[in-house]
Design an enzyme around this catalytic site. Structure first.
Site, PDB file in Angstrom:
ATOM      1  N   THR B  23       0.864  -1.180   0.000  1.00 46.26           N
ATOM      2  CA  THR B  23       0.000   0.000   0.000  1.00 46.26           C
ATOM      3  C   THR B  23       0.905   1.236   0.000  1.00 46.26           C
ATOM      4  OG1 THR B  23      -2.026   0.957   0.872  1.00 46.26           O
ATOM      5  CG2 THR B  23      -0.414   0.248   2.526  1.00 46.26           C
ATOM      6  N   CYS B  29      -3.182   7.885   7.576  1.00 45.94           N
ATOM      7  CA  CYS B  29      -3.784   6.549   7.527  1.00 45.94           C
ATOM      8  C   CYS B  29      -2.844   5.528   8.173  1.00 45.94           C
ATOM      9  CB  CYS B  29      -4.017   6.124   6.082  1.00 45.94           C
ATOM     10  SG  CYS B  29      -5.120   7.201   5.153  1.00 45.94           S
ATOM     11  N   HIS B  46      -5.677  -0.932   4.840  1.00 43.26           N
ATOM     12  CA  HIS B  46      -5.317   0.492   4.816  1.00 43.26           C
ATOM     13  C   HIS B  46      -6.532   1.277   5.332  1.00 43.26           C
ATOM     14  CE1 HIS B  46      -3.334   3.979   2.382  1.00 43.26           C
ATOM     15  NE2 HIS B  46      -4.165   4.483   3.251  1.00 43.26           N
TER      16      HIS B  46
END
Lengths: 206, 160
Positions: B23, B29, B46
């Site tokens: 990711t 995040c 994620h």
């Protein structure tokens, strides 16, 4: 209240017009600071999911410099000014007489020059809109980050994440001198502010 | 190098035996890599917000609580054992240092706390962690070994 997804073509056009007035004013201000001709492109208004929004600007891992200002009052949201290397150099050359080869060479002096131009551009953009709509918007002190594009855009994404899965971006581009140096200025209002703005401008159909 | 699965924002992928899951550019995040070494089953989530506030929101992987719970459910369905599962987490940065009071707050910090709380509730151990600070991270997990790699701008690669 309308969500981002429910906006029709006419409403999107209004936002393009707002962006156009804002970016025009900002280009004039930037031109005065740099002492060089700065022109603008017709702004784009786009509504996209997070991943598409990032992809429309560049690679998520691409390094950029960004100046962020928070808006509060009649419009809540974020103004984001994103600069790629060639644009940064155009500014640094004129303001502090420096040239950098990559982002790691941005020192404190360069960062504050970028922050200051960001501040001027964003204030003049917002001034134009507040005059047009007869509203009041407070701006925070600008903050600079030099990092991955995806990480920078996670800030507005998280800010609006509870109300929407999309980003409404009113994107404007500057061109410095005769060379095509791109700098992007994005207006990211939250959903409530968008509705308020539409009402103020007389385009809300409710 | 086997195949590589890419996880977007508010998304999850899982895989077994070989290849990697990646990711990109985690800012505030958080990426959570879950791995069962016995059956070489791994997942990468994620998430972008601490808790699901809006019941109508169908995007469960956006939130730490609902996203992780759904991931646990899937991993168990694929044969993972809770006692063998371990977690490695990265992200939760504060990308902009806002002076004075900011409504943005420190969402990265709140994300990290929520992720750890949900993992603790499930009884899953956090093996390694690279969270906080002010820079974005690209995170990948090697499904063969469970090794997690963190890439950042201007810093050496980190192995978790």
């Amino acid at each position: 209240m309308k969500s981002y997804e429910d906006m029709n073509a006419m409403e999107l056009d209004v936002f393009r017009e707002i962006g156009s007035i804002g970016i025009g004013n900002a280009a004039t201000a930037l031109s005065q600071v740099l002492g060089v001709q700065v022109s603008m492109k017709l702004p784009r208004v786009s509504l996209a999911g997070y991943n598409e929004a990032i992809a429309s600007i560049g690679d998520p891992e691409e390094i950029i410099a960004a100046v962020l200002v928070e808006m509060s009052g009649d419009i809540n949201g974020i103004m984001l000014y994103m600069l790629k290397l060639d644009f940064i150099n155009a500014i640094l050359a004129r303001l502090v007489g420096k040239y950098i080869e990559d982002f790691s060479q941005i020192d404190e002096l360069s960062a504050s020059a970028l922050e200051e131009t960001g501040n001027i551009i964003i204030s003049s953009y917002i001034n134009a809109i507040t005059k047009l709509a007869n509203i009041e918007v407070g701006l925070s002190v600008p903050s600079v980050a030099v990092n991955m594009l995806g990480g920078i855009l996670s800030v507005p994404i998280a800010m609006f994440g509870y109300s929407t899965d999309k980003l409404l971006m009113i994107q404007g581009e500057f061109l410095i001198g005769d060379t095509q140096l791109k700098g992007e200025l994005m207006l990211l209002p939250d959903v409530e502010s968008l509705n308020f703005l539409m009402k103020k401008l007389g385009v809300a159909d409710i | 190098m086997g195949k590589q699965l890419v996880v977007g924002i508010g998304d999850m992928k899982l895989g077994r035996q070989e290849g990697t899951i990646i990711t990109y550019a985690l800012g505030s995040c958080i990426g959570i890599a879950l791995y069962d070494p016995m059956i070489k089953l791994g997942a990468l989530v994620h998430i972008m917000l601490p808790e699901k506030g809006n019941i109508a929101d169908s995007n469960i992987f956006k939130y730490a609580d609902t996203g992780l719970r759904e991931t646990f459910r899937k991993l168990y369905a694929y044969g993972a054992d809770k006692r063998r599962l371990t977690a490695k987490i990265a992200g939760g940065a504060k990308m902009f240092d806002m002076k004075g009071g900011s409504s943005l707050g420190n969402i990265g910090d709140r994300n990290a706390q929520s992720v750890k709380r949900v993992l603790a509730q499930e009884g899953i151990r956090v093996l390694k962690e690279d969270t906080g600070a002010n820079y974005a991270r690209t995170m990948s997990i090697d499904l063969q070994t469970g090794m997690v790699l963190i890439k950042t701008f201007g810093r050496p690669e980190l192995r978790l």
